[in-house]
Motif scaffolding. Sequence first.
Motif, PDB file in Angstrom:
ATOM      1  N   ASN A 190     -35.065  12.551  44.667  1.00 21.50           N
ATOM      2  CA  ASN A 190     -36.138  11.699  44.124  1.00 21.50           C
ATOM      3  C   ASN A 190     -36.946  11.054  45.235  1.00 21.50           C
ATOM      4  N   TYR A 191     -36.272  10.569  46.279  1.00 22.10           N
ATOM      5  CA  TYR A 191     -36.992  10.016  47.429  1.00 22.10           C
ATOM      6  C   TYR A 191     -37.850  11.113  48.068  1.00 22.10           C
ATOM      7  N   TYR A 192     -37.261  12.290  48.217  1.00 26.02           N
ATOM      8  CA  TYR A 192     -37.976  13.419  48.814  1.00 26.02           C
ATOM      9  C   TYR A 192     -39.280  13.692  48.060  1.00 26.02           C
ATOM     10  N   LYS A 193     -39.208  13.763  46.726  1.00 24.57           N
ATOM     11  CA  LYS A 193     -40.394  14.057  45.911  1.00 24.57           C
ATOM     12  C   LYS A 193     -41.363  12.882  45.845  1.00 24.57           C
ATOM     13  N   ASP A 194     -40.826  11.693  45.534  1.00 23.36           N
ATOM     14  CA  ASP A 194     -41.685  10.565  45.191  1.00 23.36           C
ATOM     15  C   ASP A 194     -42.191   9.756  46.384  1.00 23.36           C
ATOM     16  N   SER A 195     -41.377   9.569  47.394  1.00 21.88           N
ATOM     17  CA  SER A 195     -41.780   8.744  48.527  1.00 21.88           C
ATOM     18  C   SER A 195     -42.231   9.578  49.729  1.00 21.88           C
ATOM     19  N   PHE A 196     -41.491  10.637  50.032  1.00 22.99           N
ATOM     20  CA  PHE A 196     -41.848  11.520  51.143  1.00 22.99           C
ATOM     21  C   PHE A 196     -42.962  12.476  50.731  1.00 22.99           C
ATOM     22  N   HIS A 197     -43.116  12.672  49.425  1.00 25.15           N
ATOM     23  CA  HIS A 197     -44.102  13.579  48.837  1.00 25.15           C
ATOM     24  C   HIS A 197     -43.877  15.020  49.287  1.00 25.15           C
ATOM     25  N   LEU A 234     -37.646  15.290  64.195  1.00 24.10           N
ATOM     26  CA  LEU A 234     -36.919  14.089  64.609  1.00 24.10           C
ATOM     27  C   LEU A 234     -37.788  13.215  65.508  1.00 24.10           C
ATOM     28  N   LYS A 235     -38.429  13.840  66.483  1.00 25.22           N
ATOM     29  CA  LYS A 235     -39.265  13.079  67.408  1.00 25.22           C
ATOM     30  C   LYS A 235     -40.432  12.419  66.691  1.00 25.22           C
ATOM     31  N   LEU A 236     -41.012  13.124  65.733  1.00 23.89           N
ATOM     32  CA  LEU A 236     -42.152  12.582  64.991  1.00 23.89           C
ATOM     33  C   LEU A 236     -41.795  11.273  64.295  1.00 23.89           C
ATOM     34  N   TYR A 237     -40.661  11.244  63.626  1.00 21.98           N
ATOM     35  CA  TYR A 237     -40.306  10.082  62.830  1.00 21.98           C
ATOM     36  C   TYR A 237     -39.421   9.066  63.545  1.00 21.98           C
ATOM     37  N   LEU A 238     -38.693   9.489  64.575  1.00 22.05           N
ATOM     38  CA  LEU A 238     -37.729   8.576  65.208  1.00 22.05           C
ATOM     39  C   LEU A 238     -38.101   8.159  66.626  1.00 22.05           C
ATOM     40  N   ASP A 280     -30.570   3.096  55.325  1.00 19.55           N
ATOM     41  CA  ASP A 280     -31.748   2.682  54.555  1.00 19.55           C
ATOM     42  C   ASP A 280     -32.995   2.480  55.410  1.00 19.55           C
ATOM     43  N   MET A 281     -32.967   2.941  56.626  1.00 20.94           N
ATOM     44  CA  MET A 281     -34.109   2.806  57.526  1.00 20.94           C
ATOM     45  C   MET A 281     -35.160   3.867  57.162  1.00 20.94           C
ATOM     46  N   GLU A 282     -36.358   3.454  56.877  1.00 23.46           N
ATOM     47  CA  GLU A 282     -37.411   4.358  56.403  1.00 23.46           C
ATOM     48  C   GLU A 282     -37.672   5.534  57.354  1.00 23.46           C
ATOM     49  N   PRO A 283     -37.786   5.331  58.677  1.00 23.38           N
ATOM     50  CA  PRO A 283     -38.000   6.492  59.549  1.00 23.38           C
ATOM     51  C   PRO A 283     -36.859   7.504  59.488  1.00 23.38           C
ATOM     52  N   VAL A 284     -35.647   7.044  59.279  1.00 23.84           N
ATOM     53  CA  VAL A 284     -34.499   7.942  59.170  1.00 23.84           C
ATOM     54  C   VAL A 284     -34.628   8.792  57.906  1.00 23.84           C
ATOM     55  N   LYS A 285     -35.004   8.180  56.803  1.00 24.96           N
ATOM     56  CA  LYS A 285     -35.175   8.922  55.554  1.00 24.96           C
ATOM     57  C   LYS A 285     -36.265   9.988  55.704  1.00 24.96           C
ATOM     58  N   LYS A 286     -37.367   9.626  56.356  1.00 25.55           N
ATOM     59  CA  LYS A 286     -38.463  10.576  56.542  1.00 25.55           C
ATOM     60  C   LYS A 286     -38.041  11.720  57.460  1.00 25.55           C
ATOM     61  N   ALA A 287     -37.363  11.396  58.545  1.00 28.38           N
ATOM     62  CA  ALA A 287     -36.877  12.439  59.460  1.00 28.38           C
ATOM     63  C   ALA A 287     -35.913  13.370  58.739  1.00 28.38           C
ATOM     64  N   PHE A 288     -35.042  12.789  57.939  1.00 28.11           N
ATOM     65  CA  PHE A 288     -34.072  13.561  57.165  1.00 28.11           C
ATOM     66  C   PHE A 288     -34.784  14.541  56.237  1.00 28.11           C
ATOM     67  N   CYS A 289     -35.778  14.075  55.510  1.00 24.95           N
ATOM     68  CA  CYS A 289     -36.507  14.931  54.577  1.00 24.95           C
ATOM     69  C   CYS A 289     -37.260  16.036  55.320  1.00 24.95           C
TER      70      CYS A 289
END
Length: 118
Positions: free
Chosen positions: A7-14, A103-107, A46-55
């Motif tokens: 859901n985070y992947y679809k809704d927040s990371f788009h 990883l570099k982009l987001y972290l 719960d760190m936003e850059p970590v979630k984005k890097a993960f996705c």
Amino acid sequence: MIYADFNYYKDSFHGKAIPNQESFDSAAVEAGAYLDRFTFGKTIRDMEPVKKAFCAVAEVVYRQTKAENTGVVSGESVGNHSVSYAVSAKSSQDWATEKARCLKLYLANTSLLYGGLR
């Protein structure tokens, strides 16, 4: 570790590359291991850059798996029917480079990629 759900992947990371929950869950295992390895286990769930890097890494893992499991026709003959399949156009090093770029982009501004002492 899984740092974001579908859901985070679809809704927040788009994200659009991974089509469904099952595919995301499969890619998420490797993406989490990749993040843990390159952040030396210092990631904060719960760190936003970590979630984005993960996705972003999960998308690369998904595309890599899909490319490795889908034969690309590289040649075909009609007389006595012969079909040749090429291996993925990208090498494993190319895929690793793409994951590292994510990883570099987001972290980059988080100090999570720093392996030394503080």
